[in-house]
Design a protein around this motif. Structure first.
Motif, PDB file in Angstrom:
ATOM      1  N   TYR A  98       5.229  -0.281  -0.661  1.00  0.00           N
ATOM      2  CA  TYR A  98       4.690  -1.177   0.306  1.00  0.00           C
ATOM      3  C   TYR A  98       3.517  -0.817   0.853  1.00  0.00           C
ATOM      4  O   TYR A  98       3.083   0.443   0.767  1.00  0.00           O
ATOM      5  CB  TYR A  98       5.667  -1.727   1.472  1.00  0.00           C
ATOM      6  N   ILE A 107      -6.642  -0.997  -1.753  1.00  0.00           N
ATOM      7  CA  ILE A 107      -6.318  -1.697  -3.080  1.00  0.00           C
ATOM      8  C   ILE A 107      -7.511  -2.345  -3.609  1.00  0.00           C
ATOM      9  O   ILE A 107      -8.632  -2.670  -3.104  1.00  0.00           O
ATOM     10  CB  ILE A 107      -5.267  -2.948  -2.667  1.00  0.00           C
ATOM     11  N   PRO A 111      -3.731  -9.196  -4.712  1.00  0.00           N
ATOM     12  CA  PRO A 111      -2.466  -9.593  -5.032  1.00  0.00           C
ATOM     13  C   PRO A 111      -2.417 -11.033  -5.369  1.00  0.00           C
ATOM     14  O   PRO A 111      -2.730 -11.842  -4.194  1.00  0.00           O
ATOM     15  CB  PRO A 111      -1.539  -8.950  -3.751  1.00  0.00           C
ATOM     16  N   LEU A 114       1.749 -12.309  -2.108  1.00  0.00           N
ATOM     17  CA  LEU A 114       1.832 -11.312  -1.070  1.00  0.00           C
ATOM     18  C   LEU A 114       2.835 -11.541  -0.076  1.00  0.00           C
ATOM     19  O   LEU A 114       2.835 -12.729   0.341  1.00  0.00           O
ATOM     20  CB  LEU A 114       0.441 -10.914  -0.358  1.00  0.00           C
ATOM     21  N   ASP A 201       3.757  -9.723  -5.562  1.00  0.00           N
ATOM     22  CA  ASP A 201       3.087  -8.603  -6.238  1.00  0.00           C
ATOM     23  C   ASP A 201       3.065  -7.350  -5.415  1.00  0.00           C
ATOM     24  O   ASP A 201       3.161  -6.069  -5.842  1.00  0.00           O
ATOM     25  CB  ASP A 201       1.816  -8.809  -6.954  1.00  0.00           C
ATOM     26  N   GLU A 202       2.847  -7.701  -3.945  1.00  0.00           N
ATOM     27  CA  GLU A 202       2.648  -6.567  -3.084  1.00  0.00           C
ATOM     28  C   GLU A 202       3.627  -6.789  -1.707  1.00  0.00           C
ATOM     29  O   GLU A 202       3.787  -8.062  -1.410  1.00  0.00           O
ATOM     30  CB  GLU A 202       1.262  -6.168  -2.814  1.00  0.00           C
TER      31      GLU A 202
END
Length: 416
Positions: A98, A107, A111, A114, A201-202
């Motif tokens: 995470y 990053i 994403p 999220l 995705d995140e």
């Protein structure tokens, strides 16, 4: 990115849809962070004559620490180790990984989906930012609303904006476990309807801060602490009179500006026989969502608990000419004043640049000014800050007795 997407509302039609290059966005963020980091760099402190040691420091006695193999004896010491993003004790979360506010800026790609866990300032700021950058954002929070420490009306305006922008918000949500699935990272949660699953995705965890007390060996120094951090008195002294503490490690105000103010008090009291009290500080805060929320002083509930009789005055930015010309009228200005003396006790601003505007009200509270005194402050026209002057006008108008109104009406009718 959001301003470009909404440019049509200002009569600006783009020939082609804008292209958002996330890696360029983040390169700019990292470049600016690198530039301002010089303000707190070891190089700068060394140039000022400070001896800087890198390594895990730990107390070895009430008057000495060890760091990087060196023993440093001290007459006075200040603990300023700060805090970090608090962990979320959910089975499986560490395994799937995470982000926190400390790692999210590293990053390289935005994403597509999220999940934000937490609806406090950090969760709201970053959740909205990623939504405006194009992510599909789901927000999970154990609280009943966004920004639970702020004015409920202010929080409602932020929530409404989030809903309008497409953020999915799930409140009273208890996260049960984390799973890795074929479609992405999943969080299973319960908000009283049985188990539900959010997939993304995140995952961004923003559930508060944890003090950096591990490894300091505070017991050897006789310094008391608990899960919130180091315990201090009003003058920021720990249970060891030679040791002080400042910043997130010893304060309920988890803000950079509060840490600086506390550091000044700790230095004065430790080195210059000062008698400054942290409780005397008037500490504002601002949440940099869109619109921003800024607050200082007491709210109505705190005033009731103290047995204070108060009046609340609220003006909407919809009546502010600058807000109207900017087509940015969401929000309000609200002040809490003493019912008898009109002294300013607290204030909340919701709207663009609220964080920049709150300083005038901080000073007014600090100087124990009456709300009517703000009526005499001249602001440039048109500005959003002009609403503060109008709060003073509204206060005086509301205190005008009905019999005085009748008397004035008769007088002006007669004087014609």
């Amino acid at each position: 990115a959001h301003a470009v997407r909404t440019a049509a509302g200002f009569g600006i039609e783009l020939a082609e849809p804008p292209e958002m290059r996330f890696h360029h966005v983040m390169e700019r963020v990292r470049r600016i962070r690198s530039g301002i980091s010089e303000h707190d760099s070891a190089k700068r402190f060394a140039a000022l004559g400070v001896d800087v040691y890198f390594g895990q420091a730990q107390f070895v006695s009430p008057r000495a620490i060890e760091v990087a193999g060196a023993r440093l004896d001290f007459s006075k010491a200040i603990i300023a180790t700060g805090a970090r993003a608090a962990a979320l004790p959910v089975p499986g979360l560490e395994k799937i990984g995470y982000l926190t506010n400390e790692t999210v800026f590293s990053i390289r790609e935005v994403p597509r989906r999220l999940i934000v866990v937490g609806a406090g300032p950090i969760g709201c700021e970053l959740g909205q930012a990623f939504r405006q950058l194009g992510s599909e954002v789901t927000m999970l929070s154990a609280s009943t609303r966004a920004l639970p420490k702020d004015d409920p009306d202010a929080a409602r305006i932020v929530q409404d904006r989030f809903t309008h922008e497409g953020v999915e918000m799930c409140f009273n949500a208890r996260v049960i476990r984390a799973e890795d699935s074929a479609s992405g990272k999943a969080l299973v949660f319960d908000r009283g309807r049985g188990e539900e699953t959010a997939t993304a995705d995140e995952i961004l965890v923003a559930v508060g801060r944890a003090p950096n007390i591990e490894g300091l060996n505070l017991e050897a120094a006789g310094v008391k602490y608990n899960h919130r951090g180091v315990l201090v008195d009003e003058r920021l002294r720990t249970s060891n009179a030679r040791i002080f503490a400042a910043g997130d490690i010893a304060s309920r105000y988890q803000f950079t500006h509060a840490a600086e103010a506390l550091a000044r008090i700790a230095l004065q009291n430790a080195l210059f026989f000062g008698r400054k009290k942290a409780s005397a500080l008037v500490v504002p805060w601002a949440t940099f969502t869109d619109p921003e929320v800024a607050h200082v002083g007491l709210d109505e509930e705190q005033a009731r608990d103290l047995g204070l009789q108060t009046r609340t005055i609220t003006l909407p930015f919809a009546d502010n000419d600058r807000a109207a010309t900017d087509s940015d009228t969401d929000g309000f200005a609200r002040v809490l004043v003493g019912a008898r003396d009109g002294r300013l006790l607290g204030a909340t601003l919701v709207g663009s640049h609220a964080g920049d505007m709150i300083g005038e009200l901080v000073l007014a509270i600090q100087k124990k000014m009456k709300i009517s005194e703000l009526s005499a402050v001249i602001h440039p026209y048109p500005t959003r800050a002009e609403i503060i002057k109008r709060l003073g006008d509204e206060s005086m108008r509301s205190r005008l007795k009905p019999w005085i109104k009748r008397l004035l009406t008769r007088f002006f009718a007669w004087s014609r």
